[in-house]
Design a protein around this motif. Structure first.
Motif, PDB file in Angstrom:
ATOM      1  N   ARG A 223       4.011  -3.684  -6.056  1.00  0.00           N
ATOM      2  CA  ARG A 223       3.452  -3.319  -4.757  1.00  0.00           C
ATOM      3  C   ARG A 223       4.394  -3.780  -3.643  1.00  0.00           C
ATOM      4  NH1 ARG A 223      -1.080  -1.142  -4.111  1.00  0.00           N
ATOM      5  NH2 ARG A 223      -1.387  -2.022  -2.034  1.00  0.00           N
ATOM      6  N   SER A 224       5.411  -2.981  -3.446  1.00  0.00           N
ATOM      7  CA  SER A 224       6.397  -3.317  -2.421  1.00  0.00           C
ATOM      8  C   SER A 224       6.995  -2.043  -1.845  1.00  0.00           C
ATOM      9  CB  SER A 224       7.516  -4.185  -3.013  1.00  0.00           C
ATOM     10  OG  SER A 224       8.264  -3.431  -3.963  1.00  0.00           O
ATOM     11  N   PRO A 241       6.237  -6.549   1.232  1.00  0.00           N
ATOM     12  CA  PRO A 241       4.992  -6.361   0.482  1.00  0.00           C
ATOM     13  C   PRO A 241       4.296  -5.095   0.966  1.00  0.00           C
ATOM     14  CG  PRO A 241       5.170  -8.596   1.340  1.00  0.00           C
ATOM     15  CD  PRO A 241       6.239  -7.799   2.001  1.00  0.00           C
ATOM     16  N   ASP A 243       1.064  -4.405   0.769  1.00  0.00           N
ATOM     17  CA  ASP A 243      -0.219  -4.705   1.409  1.00  0.00           C
ATOM     18  C   ASP A 243      -0.026  -4.965   2.895  1.00  0.00           C
ATOM     19  OD1 ASP A 243      -1.650  -4.515  -1.013  1.00  0.00           O
ATOM     20  OD2 ASP A 243      -1.041  -6.560  -1.550  1.00  0.00           O
ATOM     21  N   SER A 244      -0.819  -4.306   3.712  1.00  0.00           N
ATOM     22  CA  SER A 244      -0.789  -4.459   5.183  1.00  0.00           C
ATOM     23  C   SER A 244       0.571  -4.150   5.774  1.00  0.00           C
ATOM     24  CB  SER A 244      -1.215  -5.890   5.582  1.00  0.00           C
ATOM     25  OG  SER A 244      -2.503  -6.189   5.104  1.00  0.00           O
ATOM     26  N   SER A 265       8.826   3.167  -2.389  1.00  0.00           N
ATOM     27  CA  SER A 265       7.804   2.238  -2.850  1.00  0.00           C
ATOM     28  C   SER A 265       8.270   1.618  -4.159  1.00  0.00           C
ATOM     29  CB  SER A 265       6.470   2.963  -3.050  1.00  0.00           C
ATOM     30  OG  SER A 265       6.553   3.825  -4.173  1.00  0.00           O
TER      31      SER A 265
END
Length: 286
Positions: A223-224, A241, A243-244, A265
């Motif tokens: 997840r990067s 990252p 996320d967010s 991604s």
């Protein structure tokens, strides 16, 4: 379309089972990929499903009917393309097709199929004069001769050039879109990724992973987000990252102020997943 329950199989001279109690189902209108290293049990499973191998343990149902209860009408409903094309080499392509066409009650449009795979102009040529790719394409025509509802494809694009491989993949998709169902094995992971709705990985006769290619790539991926940008004639790579990421000020600043070259991604590939879950390099399959 198919339901396989606790399937086990052992070749007569073997001391251990080749298939060790596998379970899976194939929905109608689905392209189902079956992946694994050499000797994992892929071909054995397929030969059991198409009623070439018998004396197995467990149950296999086709359209809710036990396959052991079918007689020859089963073959009216399926089409099979083996990895190694088997033809009468001293007969022309059309003589081959006419021979196999007589085996079925339901008959497809031969001219249309032959034109689709670019063999119509060579229909009167001896198959022994065909290249490997031409023989593979003729094999696909044979598999579709009886307008089957179910296709079994073993390494269907192996040996084809990119153009003919794309034609074949389009035919497989159209077959699915018209209500057909496909069971496919291949070591060409890009084909599996492009075609399959779900895939199963089999190792040493056991299914160890099964899901859609998308879900598997999410599960095994990172997840990067990796960004490459150009500055002062040099390329800089930065990873963030996932996320967010929409609130990451550094990431947003780079997007707004730098000359972005690439943005990726951390999604993995089916080839990477194959190696992770089987522990085998794909080159061993070739």
């Amino acid at each position: 379309m198919f339901k396989v329950e606790n399937l086990k199989f052992r070749y007569p001279k073997n001391k251990e089972d080749t298939i060790n109690g596998i379970n899976f189902d194939i929905a109608k209108g689905e392209i189902f990929g079956f992946l694994g290293p050499s000797g994992a049990g892929k071909s054995t499973t397929q030969m059991i499903m198409i009623k070439i191998l018998e004396n197995f343990e467990g149950s296999i149902y086709y359209n809710d009917k036990d396959i052991t209860k079918f007689s020859d009408e089963f073959y009216e409903d399926i089409g099979v393309s083996f990895e190694m094309p088997i033809h009468f080499t001293k007969m022309t392509a059309m003589e081959n097709i006419d021979f196999f066409l007589k085996l079925y009650k339901n008959k497809g449009d031969v001219e249309s199929l032959m034109k689709r795979v670019n063999l119509w102009e060579d229909r009167d040529k001896m198959v022994g004069e065909y290249s490997k790719g031409m023989k593979i394409r003729l094999n696909i025509v044979r598999a579709l001769l009886n307008n089957p509802n179910m296709l079994f494809l073993d390494e269907p694009t192996n040996g084809l050039d990119p153009m003919n491989a794309m034609i074949l993949k389009d035919m497989i998709r159209e077959f699915r879109d018209n209500g057909g169902t496909v069971f496919i094995t291949s070591h060409i992971m890009s084909d599996i990724d492009q075609l399959c709705d779900r895939v199963a990985f089999i190792v040493e006769g056991r299914i160890i992973e099964m899901d859609s290619p998308r879900n598997l790539k999410i599960k095994y991926g990172k997840r990067s987000m990796t960004l490459e940008y150009k500055e002062n004639g040099e390329t800089t790579k930065v990873e963030f990252p996932l996320d967010s990421i929409g609130k990451n000020k550094e990431f947003l600043n780079l997007l707004q102020t730098k000359e972005i070259e690439t943005l990726h991604s951390g999604e993995t590939t089916l080839e990477d997943i194959f190696i992770k879950v089987t522990g085998v390099q794909l080159k061993d399959e070739e």
